[in-house]
Each structure stands twice: as C-alpha cells, then as structure tokens.
Design a protein around this motif. Structure first.
Motif, short mmCIF file in Angstrom:
data_model
loop_
_atom_site.label_atom_id
_atom_site.label_comp_id
_atom_site.label_asym_id
_atom_site.label_seq_id
_atom_site.Cartn_x
_atom_site.Cartn_y
_atom_site.Cartn_z
N THR A 155 32.03 6.66 4.95
CA THR A 155 32.03 7.72 5.67
C THR A 155 33.13 8.19 6.52
OG1 THR A 155 30.88 6.60 7.24
CG2 THR A 155 29.51 8.05 5.72
N MET A 156 34.06 7.51 6.52
CA MET A 156 35.21 7.63 7.45
C MET A 156 36.62 8.07 6.49
SD MET A 156 35.50 4.83 10.47
CE MET A 156 36.70 5.71 11.50
N ALA A 158 37.90 11.08 5.30
CA ALA A 158 37.77 12.40 5.95
C ALA A 158 37.72 13.24 4.86
CB ALA A 158 38.95 12.88 6.66
N GLY B 57 40.83 12.37 10.75
CA GLY B 57 39.54 12.93 10.88
C GLY B 57 38.70 12.24 11.83
N PHE B 58 38.99 11.21 12.37
CA PHE B 58 38.22 10.67 13.46
C PHE B 58 39.08 10.06 14.54
CE2 PHE B 58 36.01 10.08 9.16
CZ PHE B 58 34.97 10.95 9.74
N THR B 109 33.48 8.83 15.34
CA THR B 109 33.38 10.01 16.23
C THR B 109 34.53 11.12 15.66
OG1 THR B 109 33.05 8.68 17.98
CG2 THR B 109 34.19 10.87 18.30
N PRO B 110 34.09 12.39 14.89
CA PRO B 110 34.56 12.99 14.46
C PRO B 110 35.80 13.78 15.37
CG PRO B 110 32.59 13.99 14.58
CD PRO B 110 32.49 12.60 14.99
N THR B 142 27.86 9.16 19.50
CA THR B 142 28.75 8.03 18.61
C THR B 142 29.00 6.70 19.17
OG1 THR B 142 30.67 9.15 19.50
CG2 THR B 142 29.63 10.20 17.61
#
Lengths: 161, 161
Positions: A155-156, A158, B57-58, B109-110, B142
């Motif tokens: 899920t990481m 992106a 993305g995170f 955490t986005p 998160t």
C-alpha cells in the motif's frame, strides 16, 4: 568495493524508495543519513545544523528520533540481507518502514559534536525486525531507542507512480 | 485577545526558549508548529512539504514523531498553566522537554492534506505531564503517540547564554 568504509545501506535502496527525508540519497533537502555495519552493530554519524535545536545549546529531540528511526530501518534492511546470506552492496536493499518508535531521552544532547547512532538487532523474522539504538555524543549516551521495523507494505507504493 | 483563534502556547514561550526546530517562533528554518486548546483537547495543524516524505506519496515518520513531540510539550505547558489557574497568554508559558516519546504508526500517512495532531492530558503533576496524541489526515487516524514531558531542567540553560 571501497576498502576504506563499508557500504551504506541507503546507497542500495531502489531509486523509487530513496527519497526519504531522513536517509534518502535522492532527497536534496533531507538529512542523508548513512547506515553501515561495524562488526555486529551498525553505526551512523551526523552533525546537527545550528538550527536543529530544542533550546539554545542542545539538539532537537525530533531530530534525534528521526536519526534513530532511519538508522533502525537501515539496520533492519542490513540484517535482512545478512539473514539471506548477502552483504550490503550485493543486491538492492529491502525497504522497511517503522511500525513503532520509542525514544528515551536520558540527558540533553549538546549541540556541536558529531552524533554517533549505534544499533543492534534484537529480533528478526521475515516480516519484522526489532532494533535497539543508542545515541552517543562526546563519549556519553544521551538517548536510547527501540524501533519495530516491518517490510514495506504494498500500500505504500504510491498510486501515481 | 484574538477572538477568532485561541492563543498558541508557543507564542508565549520566553524568547530564550523559542528557538526549537519543531515549534520555536524564532527559528526561521523550523516547522513553527502551534498548539491551541479546543475544549479539553489541544490541536495543532501542519501541512508537510513535498520533501518531507518517507517514500513517494507518504509523510516522513520522523516528521510525524517531531510534530507529536512538540505538540505534546506545548500541551504540557498549557496544562500546567490551567492547573495553576491561568490560560495561554496570561503569562509566559513554562517550558517542558521530552523524557520519552512513543509513536505507533498505524497506517501510512498520505502526503498532501493538512495533518491534524490532537492531544489529551493523561496525567499531570508539578514536574511531569503525560500526553496522548493522535495524528489525523483526511478523517482517519494514521498514528498515535504517548509522550512524557518534564519541566526543563536547569542544565538545559546553555552555559554560553
């Protein structure tokens, strides 16, 4: 292979996962921490900037937590490689992420000297590595950490990449 | 008094202790986090920069730990003032430092939306305050943190000041 300094884990993260603020070699604004084996321990060294303070004269605790965190992820990757019979530099390093971070600030960390972050692998399994860390400055330990690292979940990756 | 937003604790730290990388109003390079009461909770909000990432993305976990840390110190100061019968802005805020920091990263955490860090006072005494914190983004938690804050020791008043 460089015979003067062992390879750093972070130099072998795949490019897509080498942007971490704390240790990504491709993050020009970041801390660019490097984790290397020294025997059965890993070591990273970092000299804080003058603005990375808590109060004048002392290093910011959030920076110390960040250094412990990234060094622990690097240590987890290095340990996973050793468990698989490889050393740093033999192959792209696996990417771990932090599940839990604990830092005990034993005494104020003076600003100025280089910090040395040493880490030991406490537990290791295919999915999870538990790492203990100490922060040394001028011959004294100022902070201790324990970090639970897990293999980076799918899920990481992106969605926009 | 500003009737539109409550006072932020960090705006009332004495000048000598307002240089923290995470929340010092006098640190031009820092994060300048602001902690305010919302009822019995405190809230801080922060939008990470594009370089403050773990992987694309995170959000960087070290940043999350830093935000929890500074917000907890601000919360401890605000709670100490309330315990003394004062509100933020009535007097210079007391300065707490971190004795222990624990962060559980529940999910990635986005990067993009504003983060909201909410904190609750779990225990309070003259010397020590225990603070619980949650990090919210886009309506989901998160990360969770627990921080032990202690009154700044005299040894942190830098000798060169």
């Amino acid at each position: 292979m460089n015979t003067r300094a062992p390879n750093a884990v972070q130099d072998y993260y795949p490019d897509d996962f080498a942007h971490c603020y704390g240790c990504g070699r491709l993050n020009a604004h970041g801390l660019q921490l490097k984790t290397r084996w020294e025997g059965d321990e890993t070591v990273a060294r970092f000299t804080p900037r003058p603005d990375q303070i808590a109060v004048p004269g002392f290093v910011y605790g959030g920076l110390i937590a960040s250094l412990i965190d990234c060094h622990a992820m690097g240590t987890a990757a290095a340990a996973a490689e050793r468990a698989a019979g490889r050393e740093i530099g033999d192959a792209p390093a696996p990417r771990f992420v932090t599940a839990a971070l604990r830092v005990d600030f034993l005494k104020p960390t003076p600003l100025g000297p280089e910090l040395e972050i040493r880490a030991q692998v406490r537990e290791t399994s295919e999915r999870k590595v538990v790492v203990g860390a100490t922060v040394w400055v001028a011959g004294a330990i100022t902070a201790r950490g324990e970090v639970i690292a897990v293999r980076m979940p799918a899920t990481m990756i992106a969605p926009n990449r």
